[in-house]
Design a protein around this motif. Sequence first.
Motif, PDB file in Angstrom:
ATOM      1  N   HIS A 208       1.076   0.713   1.113  1.00  0.00           N
ATOM      2  CA  HIS A 208       0.539  -0.067   2.238  1.00  0.00           C
ATOM      3  C   HIS A 208       1.666  -0.623   3.091  1.00  0.00           C
ATOM      4  CE1 HIS A 208      -2.170  -2.608   4.482  1.00  0.00           C
ATOM      5  NE2 HIS A 208      -1.484  -3.681   4.132  1.00  0.00           N
ATOM      6  N   ASP A 209       1.576  -0.394   4.370  1.00  0.00           N
ATOM      7  CA  ASP A 209       2.454  -1.024   5.366  1.00  0.00           C
ATOM      8  C   ASP A 209       3.938  -0.889   5.018  1.00  0.00           C
ATOM      9  OD1 ASP A 209       2.754  -2.334   7.776  1.00  0.00           O
ATOM     10  OD2 ASP A 209       2.603  -4.336   6.897  1.00  0.00           O
ATOM     11  N   GLY A 210       4.345   0.308   4.632  1.00  0.00           N
ATOM     12  CA  GLY A 210       5.749   0.573   4.337  1.00  0.00           C
ATOM     13  C   GLY A 210       6.189   0.149   2.948  1.00  0.00           C
ATOM     14  N   GLY A 211       5.262  -0.267   2.124  1.00  0.00           N
ATOM     15  CA  GLY A 211       5.595  -0.680   0.761  1.00  0.00           C
ATOM     16  C   GLY A 211       4.403  -0.435  -0.139  1.00  0.00           C
ATOM     17  N   TRP A 212       4.131  -1.400  -1.010  1.00  0.00           N
ATOM     18  CA  TRP A 212       3.029  -1.293  -1.962  1.00  0.00           C
ATOM     19  C   TRP A 212       2.221  -2.575  -1.944  1.00  0.00           C
ATOM     20  CZ3 TRP A 212       1.999   3.090  -4.748  1.00  0.00           C
ATOM     21  CH2 TRP A 212       2.973   4.080  -4.720  1.00  0.00           C
ATOM     22  N   ALA A 213       0.933  -2.453  -2.236  1.00  0.00           N
ATOM     23  CA  ALA A 213       0.049  -3.616  -2.301  1.00  0.00           C
ATOM     24  C   ALA A 213      -1.042  -3.331  -3.325  1.00  0.00           C
ATOM     25  CB  ALA A 213      -0.572  -3.890  -0.930  1.00  0.00           C
ATOM     26  N   TYR A 214      -1.820  -4.343  -3.633  1.00  0.00           N
ATOM     27  CA  TYR A 214      -3.040  -4.099  -4.389  1.00  0.00           C
ATOM     28  C   TYR A 214      -4.208  -4.397  -3.460  1.00  0.00           C
ATOM     29  CZ  TYR A 214      -2.793  -9.150  -5.374  1.00  0.00           C
ATOM     30  OH  TYR A 214      -2.695 -10.507  -5.282  1.00  0.00           O
ATOM     31  N   ARG A 215      -5.317  -3.729  -3.703  1.00  0.00           N
ATOM     32  CA  ARG A 215      -6.467  -3.811  -2.811  1.00  0.00           C
ATOM     33  C   ARG A 215      -7.713  -4.132  -3.641  1.00  0.00           C
ATOM     34  NH1 ARG A 215      -7.101   1.615   0.105  1.00  0.00           N
ATOM     35  NH2 ARG A 215      -7.689   2.289  -1.960  1.00  0.00           N
ATOM     36  N   LEU A 216      -8.568  -4.968  -3.068  1.00  0.00           N
ATOM     37  CA  LEU A 216      -9.854  -5.292  -3.678  1.00  0.00           C
ATOM     38  C   LEU A 216     -10.900  -5.286  -2.581  1.00  0.00           C
ATOM     39  CD1 LEU A 216     -11.621  -6.258  -6.067  1.00  0.00           C
ATOM     40  CD2 LEU A 216     -11.004  -8.604  -5.409  1.00  0.00           C
ATOM     41  N   ASP A 217     -11.883  -4.416  -2.709  1.00  0.00           N
ATOM     42  CA  ASP A 217     -12.986  -4.327  -1.740  1.00  0.00           C
ATOM     43  C   ASP A 217     -12.489  -4.206  -0.300  1.00  0.00           C
ATOM     44  OD1 ASP A 217     -14.880  -4.449  -3.770  1.00  0.00           O
ATOM     45  OD2 ASP A 217     -15.073  -6.628  -3.632  1.00  0.00           O
ATOM     46  N   GLY A 218     -11.443  -3.434  -0.087  1.00  0.00           N
ATOM     47  CA  GLY A 218     -10.939  -3.190   1.259  1.00  0.00           C
ATOM     48  C   GLY A 218      -9.951  -4.221   1.774  1.00  0.00           C
ATOM     49  N   ALA A 219      -9.729  -5.300   1.031  1.00  0.00           N
ATOM     50  CA  ALA A 219      -8.765  -6.323   1.435  1.00  0.00           C
ATOM     51  C   ALA A 219      -7.456  -6.095   0.685  1.00  0.00           C
ATOM     52  CB  ALA A 219      -9.304  -7.715   1.128  1.00  0.00           C
ATOM     53  N   TYR A 220      -6.340  -6.141   1.429  1.00  0.00           N
ATOM     54  CA  TYR A 220      -5.025  -5.884   0.853  1.00  0.00           C
ATOM     55  C   TYR A 220      -4.287  -7.184   0.558  1.00  0.00           C
ATOM     56  CZ  TYR A 220      -5.528  -1.024   2.258  1.00  0.00           C
ATOM     57  OH  TYR A 220      -5.969   0.271   2.389  1.00  0.00           O
ATOM     58  N   SER A 221      -3.484  -7.146  -0.483  1.00  0.00           N
ATOM     59  CA  SER A 221      -2.579  -8.252  -0.782  1.00  0.00           C
ATOM     60  C   SER A 221      -1.423  -8.200   0.210  1.00  0.00           C
ATOM     61  CB  SER A 221      -2.024  -8.097  -2.205  1.00  0.00           C
ATOM     62  OG  SER A 221      -1.130  -6.987  -2.272  1.00  0.00           O
ATOM     63  N   GLU A 222      -0.486  -9.090   0.014  1.00  0.00           N
ATOM     64  CA  GLU A 222       0.776  -8.970   0.747  1.00  0.00           C
ATOM     65  C   GLU A 222       1.433  -7.651   0.362  1.00  0.00           C
ATOM     66  OE1 GLU A 222       4.162 -11.341  -1.153  1.00  0.00           O
ATOM     67  OE2 GLU A 222       2.362 -12.290  -1.984  1.00  0.00           O
ATOM     68  N   THR A 223       2.356  -7.200   1.178  1.00  0.00           N
ATOM     69  CA  THR A 223       3.074  -5.961   0.882  1.00  0.00           C
ATOM     70  C   THR A 223       4.278  -6.280   0.000  1.00  0.00           C
ATOM     71  OG1 THR A 223       2.398  -5.042   2.993  1.00  0.00           O
ATOM     72  CG2 THR A 223       4.265  -3.987   1.908  1.00  0.00           C
ATOM     73  N   PHE A 224       4.443  -5.494  -1.052  1.00  0.00           N
ATOM     74  CA  PHE A 224       5.568  -5.645  -1.975  1.00  0.00           C
ATOM     75  C   PHE A 224       6.547  -4.506  -1.745  1.00  0.00           C
ATOM     76  CE2 PHE A 224       1.976  -7.781  -3.875  1.00  0.00           C
ATOM     77  CZ  PHE A 224       2.529  -8.963  -4.346  1.00  0.00           C
ATOM     78  N   PRO A 225       7.839  -4.739  -1.959  1.00  0.00           N
ATOM     79  CA  PRO A 225       8.824  -3.685  -1.685  1.00  0.00           C
ATOM     80  C   PRO A 225       8.768  -2.518  -2.673  1.00  0.00           C
ATOM     81  CG  PRO A 225       9.910  -5.651  -2.557  1.00  0.00           C
ATOM     82  CD  PRO A 225       8.474  -6.006  -2.323  1.00  0.00           C
TER      83      PRO A 225
END
Length: 88
Positions: free
Chosen positions: A11-28
């Motif tokens: 996600h967004d150039g890094g990694w994230a976790y997603r729940l029901d279409g909502a993303y967390s902050e982006t992690f490197p």
Amino acid sequence: MTKVVYQVVRHDGGWAYRLDGAYSETFPTHEDALTAARIVAAEQQVGGEPEEISWQDAKGVWHTEYSDGGDRPEAEVVDGEEGEARRA
């Protein structure tokens, strides 16, 4: 019982976790996102103290409910995009 599934994805150039279409902050890194998802999933399952909950609905009517503090959902972390998911 309700079940929530956190999915670790790019996600967004890094990694994230997603729940029901909502993303967390982006992690490197993938590992950072996976660790964060596991922490959130574990916290999701922690019960609380019994208490009464008051809330107002869209029509302005107040409701009171009793929560025993143990009505937590089952939480799971899935590592990967759809189609290549594996349980983490």
